[in-house]
Write an enzyme that holds these catalytic residues in place. Sequence first.
Site, short mmCIF file in Angstrom:
data_model
loop_
_atom_site.label_atom_id
_atom_site.label_comp_id
_atom_site.label_asym_id
_atom_site.label_seq_id
_atom_site.Cartn_x
_atom_site.Cartn_y
_atom_site.Cartn_z
N ARG A 39 0.84 -1.21 0.00
CA ARG A 39 0.00 0.00 0.00
C ARG A 39 0.87 1.26 0.00
O ARG A 39 0.49 2.29 -0.53
CB ARG A 39 -0.97 0.01 1.20
CG ARG A 39 -1.70 1.35 1.33
CD ARG A 39 -2.94 1.28 2.20
NE ARG A 39 -2.69 0.73 3.51
CZ ARG A 39 -2.03 1.36 4.49
NH1 ARG A 39 -1.54 2.57 4.31
NH2 ARG A 39 -1.85 0.78 5.65
N TYR A 92 -15.29 16.19 -16.75
CA TYR A 92 -15.73 14.80 -16.62
C TYR A 92 -16.83 14.70 -15.56
O TYR A 92 -16.70 15.29 -14.48
CB TYR A 92 -14.51 13.95 -16.25
CG TYR A 92 -14.82 12.50 -16.05
CD1 TYR A 92 -15.18 11.69 -17.13
CD2 TYR A 92 -14.77 11.92 -14.79
CE1 TYR A 92 -15.48 10.35 -16.95
CE2 TYR A 92 -15.06 10.58 -14.60
CZ TYR A 92 -15.41 9.79 -15.70
OH TYR A 92 -15.70 8.48 -15.52
N ASP A 165 -6.44 17.81 -15.87
CA ASP A 165 -6.74 16.43 -16.24
C ASP A 165 -6.35 16.28 -17.71
O ASP A 165 -7.01 16.82 -18.60
CB ASP A 165 -8.24 16.17 -16.01
CG ASP A 165 -8.65 14.74 -16.30
OD1 ASP A 165 -7.96 14.08 -17.10
OD2 ASP A 165 -9.68 14.29 -15.75
N LYS A 190 -7.58 5.05 -19.64
CA LYS A 190 -7.81 5.47 -21.02
C LYS A 190 -6.52 5.28 -21.84
O LYS A 190 -6.03 4.17 -21.91
CB LYS A 190 -8.33 6.90 -21.04
CG LYS A 190 -9.42 7.18 -19.99
CD LYS A 190 -10.71 6.41 -20.25
CE LYS A 190 -11.68 6.46 -19.07
NZ LYS A 190 -11.93 7.77 -18.50
C1 LIG Z 1 -12.48 8.31 -17.31
C2 LIG Z 1 -12.06 9.66 -16.90
C3 LIG Z 1 -11.82 9.96 -15.55
C4 LIG Z 1 -12.05 8.95 -14.44
O1 LIG Z 1 -11.16 7.90 -14.53
P1 LIG Z 1 -11.48 6.41 -13.97
O2 LIG Z 1 -10.25 5.68 -14.33
O3 LIG Z 1 -12.71 5.94 -14.67
O4 LIG Z 1 -11.70 6.54 -12.51
C5 LIG Z 1 -11.38 11.23 -15.24
N1 LIG Z 1 -11.20 12.16 -16.19
C6 LIG Z 1 -11.43 11.92 -17.50
C7 LIG Z 1 -11.21 13.00 -18.50
C8 LIG Z 1 -11.87 10.65 -17.88
O5 LIG Z 1 -12.11 10.43 -19.17
#
Ligand SMILES: *Cc1c(COP(=O)(O)O)cnc(C)c1O
Length: 383
Positions: A39, A92, A165, A190
């Site tokens: 962890r 998001y 992000d 992603k």
């Molecule tokens: C999918 C996504 C998230 C969240 O990510 P997870 O891996 O699903 O928790 C945050 N920001 C963007 C732009 C995303 O496409």
Amino acid sequence: MHITPKITPIYQTSVFKFEDLNELELYYGEPGSRYMYSRNGNPNSDELADAVNLLENGVGAIATGSGMAAIFAAIMAYCTAGDHVLCAADIYGGSSALLNLELSRLGITVTYVPFEDLSTDLTPYVQSRTRLLLCETISNPLLRVIDLRATAEACHACGLKLVVDNTFATPIITRPFDHEADLVIHSVTKYISGHSDVTAGVVVARVAEDAERLKQISMLFGLTLSPMESWLAVRGLKTLRLRIEAHCRNAEAIALFLEQQPTVRTVHYPGLHQHPQHLLAATQGSQLFGGMLSFQLEDEAEVVNQFMRATKRFPFAPSLAGVDSSLSYPLGTSHRSLTPQQQVDLGITVGLIRLSVGIEPVEELLTDLEQAFASVTHTMQTN
Ligand SMILES: *Cc1c(COP(=O)(O)O)cnc(C)c1O
């Protein structure tokens, strides 16, 4: 026997052994020299964090159990009860839900800033305890591109941190630290891992102090990523550059194709010359415009349904960025919980479809889209 694997093995272990007290002292005395408990740190999650850190040109990073955990960690790095954050209105859905439903309970409040106001003077939005602004390099689902440098300057002028992000752009297209951002987040789920088989996240810091804070937050909130997921993400990451180039080539060809379709009203893709931030995207990115695009059909659910049923190579799967193409429907998924007015304000209507363009041979994708549009036209004529 001396075993030297070329690839880091999966350290599928929750804990590590110590030879004696001296080794224990080394663990505390020389941080990073030993592992103790997964962890708190594991060779696989560190390998992933270090690899993304290198690509983003940061000073340190943490790997987290999801992109949402990464967003949570980033906000916690700067905020405490009583603080206030700014968030881009195009964000998001999970990020706004986290702020609205959970962080509000902890006394962290939020104000949303419309796209047009992000890179100007933020003073009208700032309160005495505003700490940061959260935004995305390329927004979902309209693919608006944020002027990161202007937004960073606007933030810093008001004493705010800029948290970016960078999931849609990836560091192959844009590196937010080159434009003075303070923290970079990814949903590793992603493009970073890229094969739709991992849920993970990462936060990268530009200064050592933030990297330390993130590490502690990750350990104490238990946001850690598992060894197996880390290993898969590292494997995916090795082809990121190649994949992004292929995603972008295919997306551009499809955007041009969509523009020619009589049933398509608008195409949103930063690579198209008429995209409102095309020039910005070109200068802020590496002349690559991403693998995501969206387009507007007639605002009729049946037209959308027909398109979805007809396409074979774009299955409706509400995620993105895998090597295989997919389709999503913002009104019914990512932006479902917004009020009808917010949906209208953001341009999310019944006819809006988002494509995550994969790396398949592009002619196969175009042939599939051609027959899907033929079927939509046929339905519209017979109705
Ligand atoms: C999918 C996504 C998230 C969240 O990510 P997870 O891996 O699903 O928790 C945050 N920001 C963007 C732009 C995303 O496409």
